[in-house]
Motif scaffolding. Structure first.
Motif: not given
Length: 638
Positions: A388-411
């Motif tokens: 199935i290439n029409s949809q995917s499921f988001n299982i991890v989301d580290v994006k904060p509500t305010n991007m100024e609060d972002l302290t780390e990213v997934i590598t």
């Protein structure tokens, strides 16, 4: 010790072993010592205890009684632990009297006694047997001697390297018979092993003939195809490069190869299969004369059509460039499509997984169930189904509500090799999180976290930058996890999250030059890592087209530095210092190895930071490494 195929049991002569008759235990009359009966140990009866050199095994005796068998591996009192749970310590049997010297004239009899397995093997001291048991392990811990095997795309001296030809991804399949590379031009090149199978002799026959097997993996070019093209995102006014970021092999079927490849935004599912060439034959017209100036005519000539396909030369027919016989053709035959014996490799894109990531994709990993895979960008991890290439499921989301609060990213993100519900992902702060897909649909809460806390007062401006993890790899059995940050390799035990088991210094000599590396952006280079199939060695790249191989077994001091060239040992350094303990707690003591100075080559020149070995892969079953130096693919074996 013999294995009987009729009763499917293991027979061990009872010499110098302790036994207790379970039927007579209630009367307090344990039996031990030398008995001439044979014990039968069936495969389903596994050893109950393996501790301090004592193996306890439940078995049956020839006379039908049930006994508990103890094998003494060390020169000390024999401990007996029976299955019901009682613990009995028996004194060690009195040693047998020394054998009388044989008369000189009875040499054949002495040789016959020395060939008796009961007299030669079982009468040895327990310490000697333990030493013999440890000898193979010591032999396996010998340092590997690496040799050059092959090179593909080797450039000549002074030859410039095109940007699109630089290799950006390397991956072996699970069998090790195929190797895939991707480059910055969006191409995927496949190699196949040529020495994997011998049709004339198998391994068992060669072993019976006492023929040494010194064959190392040899690969040849198989095919290549264009996986990705440069694109442009008009909504974000962003150019999307064709560079291949990752390649992952999928399960093969029907003699076809399947693999996933991705660039910054789009993932593609490819099928590579051999197809027989089809061609049209049994033509009415003789096409061999088409295009020949001596037998063709211009289409503007005038010709009059005649019956049966003939022409009079006065017509401007559409077939004026073909030469027809004067009398025409008596009959017309339809073309026939035939299949030849020649085969051609064809790569076909089965599915395209797009428009699911707002940020650049840094890793993909297929699941052990063979049906799903994950893709990770800086802030999210998505779960896909291959069909199935029409949809995917988001299982991890580290994006904060305010991007100024972002302290780390997934590598990086990686599925467990055997548990389809477990995956690990690393972050730019040097931590690795283990998540379980059975806990919740959105796995924001991790089940375990692996991180090493910095020593007080050791923090600097570059601490967080060099702590960012660029790659994580599971061992083949799934017990250990290997991570690579800018300065070190770290080996983690999934059962111990207090600290790494071992820490390997890759290029510690660069620590005083972090400021220079920051100025030329080299401090942001993403080095990959890999483990051997048996988990005894780990490897990663460095600058100057160097890569380093470390022994990962406890107590190993093996450190080997190799150069990606035809002479890998040309820049081999002296033996490293003995391992030193890091400043960690007693529960998380890790061995730090390889801290010797590698800042200069054999001539005393400083390393060139523009030549770096970022990508390498270890063969899944053999000691063979494939690594990329610019546009060249080097392979080594040990």
């Amino acid at each position: 010790m013999t294995w009987t195929t009729t009763t499917h049991c293991l027979e061990i002569p009872c010499r110098r072993i302790a036994m207790v008759n379970e039927d007579e235990r209630e009367y307090g009359s344990p039996v031990y010592g030398d008995r001439d009966n044979n014990l039968e140990m069936h495969p389903k009866n596994l050893p109950a205890v393996l501790e301090n050199g004592v193996i306890h095994w439940q078995c049956s005796c020839d006379d039908g009684t049930r006994v508990a068998l103890v094998l003494e591996l060390r020169a000390r009192d024999v401990e007996l632990l029976d299955l019901p749970g009682h613990h009995t310590v028996l004194p060690r049997p009195e040693p047998p009297p020394p054998p009388r010297p044989d008369p000189p004239c009875d040499a054949p009899a002495a040789r016959s006694r020395s060939m008796n397995p009961r007299d030669s093997d079982d009468d040895r001291p327990a310490a000697a047997a333990a030493a013999d048991f440890a000898a193979p392990q010591q032999q396996q811990q010998q340092p590997l001697e690496w040799r050059f095997a092959q090179v593909f795309g080797e450039r000549a001296a002074g030859e410039d390297v095109q940007e699109v030809d630089i290799i950006s991804a390397i991956e072996f399949d699970k069998s090790g018979d195929h190797l895939a590379t991707g480059d910055r031009g969006g191409r995927v090149v496949l190699f196949e092993r040529t020495d994997a199978r011998d049709q004339h002799a198998n391994r068992s026959e060669l072993e019976r003939q006492d023929v040494p097997i010194t064959r190392h993996p040899e690969f040849r070019y198989k095919t290549e195809f264009q996986s990705h093209e440069p694109e442009f995102d008009y909504l974000k006014s962003l150019e999307i490069e064709e560079k291949i970021n990752k390649i992952k092999w999928c399960q093969s079927a029907n003699n076809a190869l399947f693999l996933l490849s991705t660039n910054d935004k789009t993932i593609k599912y490819w099928k590579v299969q051999e197809k027989k060439i089809k061609q049209v034959s049994v033509m009415t017209l003789d096409t061999s004369t088409v295009g020949n100036g001596a037998t063709s005519r211009a289409s503007t000539s005038t010709s009059v059509p005649l019956p049966n396909g003939g022409c009079s030369g006065k017509s401007d027919g559409l077939n004026g460039d073909l030469l027809f016989p004067p009398g025409g053709y008596p009959s017309l035959r339809l073309p026939v499509v035939t299949t030849s014996q020649d085969v051609n490799l064809a790569a076909r894109c089965r599915r395209v997984y797009a428009h699911a990531h707002d940020y650049h994709i840094n890793s993909i990993s297929n699941n052990s169930d063979g049906e799903t895979f994950i893709s990770a960008d800086d802030l999210r991890i998505n779960l896909w189904n291959l069909e199935i290439n029409s949809q995917s499921f988001n299982i991890v989301d580290v994006k904060p509500t305010n991007m100024e609060d972002l302290t780390e990213v997934i590598t990086c993100a990686e599925f467990h090799p055997t548990h389809c519900n477990t995956l690990a992902y690393s972050s730019s702060k040097g931590s690795i999180r283990l998540i379980d897909l059975r806990q919740s649909a959105l796995c924001d809460n991790h089940s375990k976290i692996f991180e090493e806390h910095e020593a007080p007062g050791a923090r600097s401006f570059f601490t967080e930058i060099i702590a960012s993890i660029s790659d994580v790899k599971f061992s083949r059995d799934g017990r250990y996890l290997l991570s690579r940050d800018y300065m070190t390799l770290k080996l983690w035990d999934l059962n111990m999250d207090s600290g790494p088991v071992s820490t390997f210094q890759v290029h510690e000599h660069l620590r005083p030059r972090l400021c220079d590396l920051y100025e030329n952006d080299s401090i942001f280079d993403k080095f990959e890592c890999c483990l051997s199939g048996d988990g005894r060695h780990v490897a990663t790249g460095s600058y100057g087209n160097l890569f380093r191989v470390f022994g990962s077994t406890p107590g190993s001091t093996e450190v080997t530095t190799l150069e990606a060239s035809r002479n890998p040992m040309r820049r081999q350094m002296s033996n490293p210092n003995r391992p030193t303990r890091g400043t960690m707690t007693s529960m998380a003591r890790g061995v730090r190895r390889g801290g010797e100075n590698l800042g200069v080559d054999a001539n005393g020149n400083s390393l060139d930071f523009s030549t770096k070995l970022l990508h390498l892969a270890w063969h899944p079953t053999e000691n063979s490494i494939a690594c990329a130096a610019a546009n060249s693919l080097y392979m080594y074996y040990a």
